[in-house]
Enzyme design. Structure first.
Site, mmCIF file in Angstrom:
data_model
loop_
_atom_site.group_PDB
_atom_site.id
_atom_site.type_symbol
_atom_site.label_atom_id
_atom_site.label_comp_id
_atom_site.label_asym_id
_atom_site.label_seq_id
_atom_site.Cartn_x
_atom_site.Cartn_y
_atom_site.Cartn_z
ATOM 1 N N LYS A 17 -1.397 3.226 -4.798
ATOM 2 C CA LYS A 17 -1.854 3.709 -6.107
ATOM 3 C C LYS A 17 -3.230 4.365 -6.011
ATOM 4 C CE LYS A 17 -1.416 -0.483 -7.718
ATOM 5 N NZ LYS A 17 -0.640 -1.132 -6.659
ATOM 6 N N GLY A 18 -4.104 3.768 -5.203
ATOM 7 C CA GLY A 18 -5.471 4.270 -5.089
ATOM 8 C C GLY A 18 -5.502 5.729 -4.686
ATOM 9 N N THR A 68 -5.970 -5.086 2.175
ATOM 10 C CA THR A 68 -7.315 -4.533 1.996
ATOM 11 C C THR A 68 -8.316 -5.644 1.669
ATOM 12 O OG1 THR A 68 -6.252 -2.591 1.051
ATOM 13 C CG2 THR A 68 -8.611 -2.747 0.740
ATOM 14 N N GLY A 78 2.904 -4.469 -4.985
ATOM 15 C CA GLY A 78 1.493 -4.131 -4.791
ATOM 16 C C GLY A 78 1.297 -3.306 -3.533
ATOM 17 N N ASP A 79 0.097 -2.746 -3.404
ATOM 18 C CA ASP A 79 -0.261 -1.956 -2.219
ATOM 19 C C ASP A 79 0.674 -0.769 -1.998
ATOM 20 O OD1 ASP A 79 -2.338 -3.834 -1.598
ATOM 21 O OD2 ASP A 79 -0.726 -5.185 -1.000
ATOM 22 N N GLY A 86 -6.977 -4.472 -4.013
ATOM 23 C CA GLY A 86 -7.713 -3.650 -3.057
ATOM 24 C C GLY A 86 -7.057 -2.296 -2.975
ATOM 25 N N HIS A 87 -7.799 -1.256 -3.308
ATOM 26 C CA HIS A 87 -7.257 0.102 -3.240
ATOM 27 C C HIS A 87 -7.943 0.852 -2.116
ATOM 28 C CE1 HIS A 87 -5.779 0.300 -7.699
ATOM 29 N NE2 HIS A 87 -5.088 -0.519 -6.939
#
Ligand code: IMP
Ligand code: MG
Length: 336
Positions: free
Chosen positions: A16-17, A249, A12-13, A42-43
């Site tokens: 991607k955002g 985030t 994760g993290d 959270g992005h």
């Protein structure tokens, strides 16, 4: 490539955002739709002097002409969704599927009140695990039962499939990372659902034959929040020596930081059906690469890293993020 899925390749993290926001700006999708668990994600999206942390609305909101959808399989916390719609000014183009499961205060209380979830697993405390449990028990609420969501309901899979019939571009935004998948991750230190590309397709009601591209995002220095195995983890002192310090985030917890794990990258690329990969944080391999937008201007150390990663992943690295801003990117993909 009318239908592209973006997923995280590690824990994760991965950034991607930012990748989603860049692709949205360049390739102008008609729809950007979220898959994944729910508001535990959270992005972070940074554009110019503004930084946004989004948990429910797709990170592609920066491109103003796309519909922003939340897929059927994703849990919705109405308060979080409505707050972000307001904050980002996306009313009129943000929708949730009418069958999305709902997170209520009781789910958040159960998540935070459970030592098993909050301490052993290290959950984000956003109610996702208990809400998915209720869904499986068939006792949960759905989006169509929530009066505040009345103006935001849509049959998201129908909209997506009709858009694909018209040969328009649809971007499916995955959340979380492969190794916190309920099925493929480091159980029990995982989230409450699968996080692989197939799940992102299922979350949005897109059949496997309709997916053209799966972009898996890998972080040059992977991170993990919460508990669980992390074979390449550095000590906080080592991470500091590399100039890396990160905070979640959603939870603001310090992230654990590690070095590249080629074996995990390979396995994750295989199960995700990776067609292209994105590498984020290459400026941490060599700070001289910060903000670079031209592959030819990357240093030898950075190019060597990309080549090694490509070998591990077994697919071409076509996107290289060189800093936090949307503009800090090298894009080697073909024009659509
Ligand atoms: P939960 O999804 O809140 O139940 O948390 C389960 C585990 O997944 C914890 O270790 C969380 O830190 C992790 N997790 C859940 N969502 C994310 C995410 O979006 N990024 C990184 N870790 C996450
Ligand atoms: Mg995140």
């Amino acid at each position: 490539m009318p239908c592209t899925i973006i997923v995280g390749g590690f824990f994760g993290d991965e950034g991607k955002g930012k990748i989603v926001a860049h692709i949205a700006e360049r390739d102008r999708p008609a729809i950007i739709s979220r898959g994944g668990v729910g508001p535990n994600a959270g992005h972070t999206v940074q554009t110019g002097d503004k930084t946004y942390g989004v948990r429910m609305v797709p990170s592609g909101f920066v491109y103003p002409d796309a519909l922003l959808c939340v897929g059927t399989g994703v849990l919705v916390d109405p308060r979080v969704f409505l707050h972000e719609v307001e904050l980002l000014g996306v009313k009129g183009r943000a929708f949730v599927d009418e069958r999305c499961g709902i997170i209520d205060q009781v789910h958040i209380d159960r998540d935070r009140g459970s030592d098993h979830l909050s301490k052993k697993v290290g959950s984000t405390g956003t109610g996702c695990g208990p809400a998915n449990a209720d869904r499986a028990m068939r006792t949960g609420r759905l989006a169509k039962d929530v009066p505040e969501l009345a103006g935001y309901l849509m049959d998201v899979p129908a909209e997506i499939n009709e858009t694909l019939d018209d040969d328009d571009f649809v971007l499916i935004e995955g959340t979380q990372g492969f190794y916190i998948s309920l099925y493929f991750g480091t159980y029990p230190y995982v989230t409450s659902k699968d996080t692989s590309a197939s799940q992102m397709a299922a979350d949005n009601g897109v059949g496997p034959t309709r997916i053209d591209d799966v972009i898996v995002v890998f972080k040059a220095y992977p991170t993990r929040v919460g508990e669980g195995p992390f074979e390449t983890e550095m000590t906080p002192e080592e991470a500091k020596e590399h100039g890396i310090e990160e905070f979640g985030t959603v939870t603001h917890r310090p992230r654990r930081i590690g070095t590249w794990d080629g074996e995990r990258a390979r396995y994750s690329a295989m199960i995700n059906g990776c067609t292209q990969a994105a590498i984020t944080g290459i400026d941490r391999i060599d700070p001289a690469c910060f903000g670079c937008t031209d592959y030819n201007r990357l240093s030898k150390a950075a190019k060597d890293f990309v080549q090694k990663a490509e070998k591990d992943i077994g697919a071409p690295v076509t996107l290289i993020s060189t800093g936090p801003d949307i503009a800090h990117i090298i894009d080697l993909r073909k024009e659509l």
